[in-house]
Design a protein around this motif. Structure first.
Motif, short mmCIF file in Angstrom:
data_model
loop_
_atom_site.label_atom_id
_atom_site.label_comp_id
_atom_site.label_asym_id
_atom_site.label_seq_id
_atom_site.Cartn_x
_atom_site.Cartn_y
_atom_site.Cartn_z
N SER A 59 18.51 1.85 -7.12
CA SER A 59 18.81 0.84 -8.14
C SER A 59 18.71 -0.52 -7.47
CB SER A 59 20.22 1.06 -8.71
OG SER A 59 20.50 0.09 -9.71
N ALA A 60 18.17 -1.48 -8.20
CA ALA A 60 18.00 -2.84 -7.68
C ALA A 60 18.84 -3.82 -8.49
CB ALA A 60 16.53 -3.25 -7.73
N GLY A 61 19.71 -4.59 -7.79
CA GLY A 61 20.49 -5.64 -8.44
C GLY A 61 19.85 -6.99 -8.22
N GLY A 62 20.57 -8.06 -8.53
CA GLY A 62 20.02 -9.39 -8.33
C GLY A 62 19.84 -9.71 -6.86
N GLY A 63 20.85 -9.38 -6.05
CA GLY A 63 20.75 -9.70 -4.63
C GLY A 63 21.13 -8.54 -3.74
N HIS A 64 21.04 -7.33 -4.25
CA HIS A 64 21.38 -6.16 -3.44
C HIS A 64 20.61 -4.94 -3.94
CE1 HIS A 64 23.89 -5.47 -6.95
NE2 HIS A 64 24.12 -4.24 -6.53
N SER A 65 20.65 -3.89 -3.14
CA SER A 65 19.97 -2.63 -3.49
C SER A 65 20.93 -1.47 -3.25
CB SER A 65 18.71 -2.43 -2.64
OG SER A 65 17.80 -3.48 -2.81
N LEU A 66 20.73 -0.40 -3.99
CA LEU A 66 21.54 0.81 -3.84
C LEU A 66 20.63 2.02 -3.70
CD1 LEU A 66 24.21 0.26 -6.66
CD2 LEU A 66 24.48 -0.19 -4.22
N ALA A 67 21.07 2.98 -2.88
CA ALA A 67 20.34 4.23 -2.73
C ALA A 67 21.34 5.37 -2.61
CB ALA A 67 19.45 4.19 -1.49
N ALA A 84 19.31 4.15 7.17
CA ALA A 84 19.96 5.22 6.41
C ALA A 84 19.27 5.52 5.10
CB ALA A 84 21.43 4.87 6.16
N ALA A 85 18.46 4.56 4.61
CA ALA A 85 17.76 4.75 3.34
C ALA A 85 16.29 5.11 3.55
CB ALA A 85 17.86 3.50 2.47
N MET A 86 15.97 5.58 4.75
CA MET A 86 14.58 5.94 5.04
C MET A 86 14.32 7.45 4.95
SD MET A 86 13.05 3.17 5.24
CE MET A 86 11.45 3.82 5.73
N SER A 87 15.34 8.20 4.54
CA SER A 87 15.14 9.65 4.38
C SER A 87 16.22 10.21 3.47
CB SER A 87 15.18 10.37 5.74
OG SER A 87 16.45 10.22 6.34
N ASP A 88 15.91 11.32 2.81
CA ASP A 88 16.86 12.08 1.99
C ASP A 88 17.43 11.28 0.81
OD1 ASP A 88 16.68 14.33 3.75
OD2 ASP A 88 18.06 13.33 5.11
N VAL A 89 16.73 10.23 0.35
CA VAL A 89 17.19 9.45 -0.80
C VAL A 89 16.73 10.13 -2.09
CG1 VAL A 89 17.03 7.23 -2.00
CG2 VAL A 89 17.23 7.30 0.51
N ALA A 148 0.82 -1.22 0.00
CA ALA A 148 0.00 0.00 0.00
C ALA A 148 0.85 1.26 0.00
CB ALA A 148 -0.93 -0.02 1.22
N ALA A 149 2.01 1.20 0.67
CA ALA A 149 2.86 2.39 0.76
C ALA A 149 3.41 2.81 -0.60
CB ALA A 149 4.01 2.13 1.73
N ALA A 150 3.42 1.88 -1.57
CA ALA A 150 3.94 2.19 -2.89
C ALA A 150 2.82 2.49 -3.89
CB ALA A 150 4.79 1.03 -3.41
N MET A 151 1.64 2.79 -3.39
CA MET A 151 0.51 3.09 -4.27
C MET A 151 0.25 4.58 -4.42
SD MET A 151 -0.26 0.25 -5.49
CE MET A 151 -1.75 0.73 -6.38
N SER A 152 1.10 5.41 -3.80
CA SER A 152 0.95 6.86 -3.96
C SER A 152 2.28 7.54 -3.65
CB SER A 152 -0.14 7.40 -3.02
OG SER A 152 0.22 7.19 -1.66
N ASP A 153 2.45 8.73 -4.22
CA ASP A 153 3.62 9.59 -3.95
C ASP A 153 4.94 8.92 -4.28
OD1 ASP A 153 1.93 11.63 -2.94
OD2 ASP A 153 1.86 10.62 -1.00
N VAL A 154 4.97 8.02 -5.26
CA VAL A 154 6.21 7.38 -5.69
C VAL A 154 6.82 8.17 -6.84
CG1 VAL A 154 7.24 5.28 -6.68
CG2 VAL A 154 5.45 5.11 -4.92
N THR A 155 8.14 8.35 -6.81
CA THR A 155 8.82 9.14 -7.86
C THR A 155 9.74 8.31 -8.73
OG1 THR A 155 10.62 9.72 -6.35
CG2 THR A 155 8.72 11.21 -6.42
N ALA A 156 10.12 7.09 -8.29
CA ALA A 156 11.02 6.25 -9.09
C ALA A 156 10.84 4.79 -8.67
CB ALA A 156 12.47 6.67 -8.90
N VAL A 157 11.13 3.85 -9.60
CA VAL A 157 11.04 2.42 -9.32
C VAL A 157 12.29 1.72 -9.83
CG1 VAL A 157 8.53 2.28 -9.28
CG2 VAL A 157 9.75 2.05 -11.47
N ALA A 158 12.59 0.56 -9.23
CA ALA A 158 13.72 -0.26 -9.68
C ALA A 158 13.39 -1.71 -9.41
CB ALA A 158 14.99 0.15 -8.94
N ALA A 159 13.73 -2.60 -10.35
CA ALA A 159 13.42 -4.01 -10.23
C ALA A 159 14.67 -4.86 -10.43
CB ALA A 159 12.35 -4.42 -11.25
N GLY A 160 14.80 -5.91 -9.60
CA GLY A 160 15.86 -6.91 -9.75
C GLY A 160 15.23 -8.26 -9.50
N LEU A 161 15.72 -8.97 -8.46
CA LEU A 161 14.98 -10.12 -7.94
C LEU A 161 13.94 -9.68 -6.92
CD1 LEU A 161 17.79 -12.80 -7.48
CD2 LEU A 161 15.86 -12.88 -9.08
#
Length: 239
Positions: A87-95, A78-83, A38-51
């Motif tokens: 980017s989403a990789g196969g087994g990791h995420s970047l912000a 650390a990724a809960m504000s000011d991001v 539900a949190a991703a159903m509004s006010d989203v500015t970017a998406v990334a997909a991996g696994l």
């Protein structure tokens, strides 16, 4: 499908971001890759997909869902504000986080420590980062207010000592606070008698005591010159 502003293709699923903010997901759903929270159903500015899937919210926080075999869908604090980017990789995420603006720094001066009841008072706080000013703790003198621009002004209405702090809040909610500031509001002293005797003779002792009603009254000569032989504070001596 229309009004799509961004897309991302993962290993087994796809993401599309609609102009009004919701995320649409489709594809293989073995680990709930397409179960958009539900949190991703509004006010989203970017998406990334991996696994797994990532969504960047307008407030700078990150939402993650899907496969979490390597912790890639567990968003760290650390990724809960000011991001600003994800980017989403196969087994990791970047912000990428933005550099927070520095906290405001107050100017070196302080407001006058003395104020007079029934007389206008004004002082302007200054600080870097173009902040908004508020009262932190304590109480302003009765009759004074502090504007968001930092102007402390008004007319004191009551005698007392008033202690408070001023807070400067920057555009990124960083704050600075002054040390406690004390302003003493006093009544205007009132002389009991109008003036000392207007004449005397040379060599004759002369004495006159000024009397005034008020708190912590002190006396001084502010204009002109005393007659030779007279001294403060009571105007006594030989003329």
């Amino acid at each position: 499908m229309s009004d799509v502003t961004a897309i991302s293709a993962g290993t087994f699923h796809n993401l599309a971001l609609k102009a009004d903010g919701p995320v649409i997901a489709w594809g293989y759903d073995a680990v709930e890759l397409t179960a958009v929270p539900a949190a991703a159903m509004s006010d989203v500015t970017a998406v990334a997909a991996g696994l797994h899937s990532l969504a960047l919210k307008a407030d700078g926080s990150v939402i993650a869902w899907g496969d979490n075999s390597y912790g890639q869908a567990t968003v760290p604090a650390a990724a809960m504000s000011d991001v600003t980017a994800i980017s989403a990789g196969g087994g990791h995420s970047l912000a990428i986080r933005s550099q927070p603006a520095p906290a405001p720094v107050f100017g070196a001066t302080s407001p006058p420590a003395l104020a007079t009841v029934s007389e206008p008072y004004s002082y302007t706080f200054t600080a870097s980062e173009n902040p908004t000013f508020t009262v932190g703790s304590g109480t302003l003198p009765d009759g004074l207010t502090l504007s968001p621009e930092g102007v402390l002004s008004g007319t004191p209405t009551r005698e007392d000592d008033f202690t408070f702090t001023a807070v400067a809040t920057g555009s990124t909610r960083t704050t600075a606070e002054t040390a406690p500031i004390t302003i003493k509001a006093d009544e205007v002293p009132v002389f009991v008698e109008d003036s000392p005797p207007a004449s005397t003779s040379k060599g004759v002792a002369y004495a006159y005591t000024f009397q005034a009603v008020g708190n912590s009254v002190s006396y001084s000569v502010t204009a002109g010159t005393l007659p030779a032989g007279l001294k403060r504070p009571e105007f006594v001596g030989d003329s």
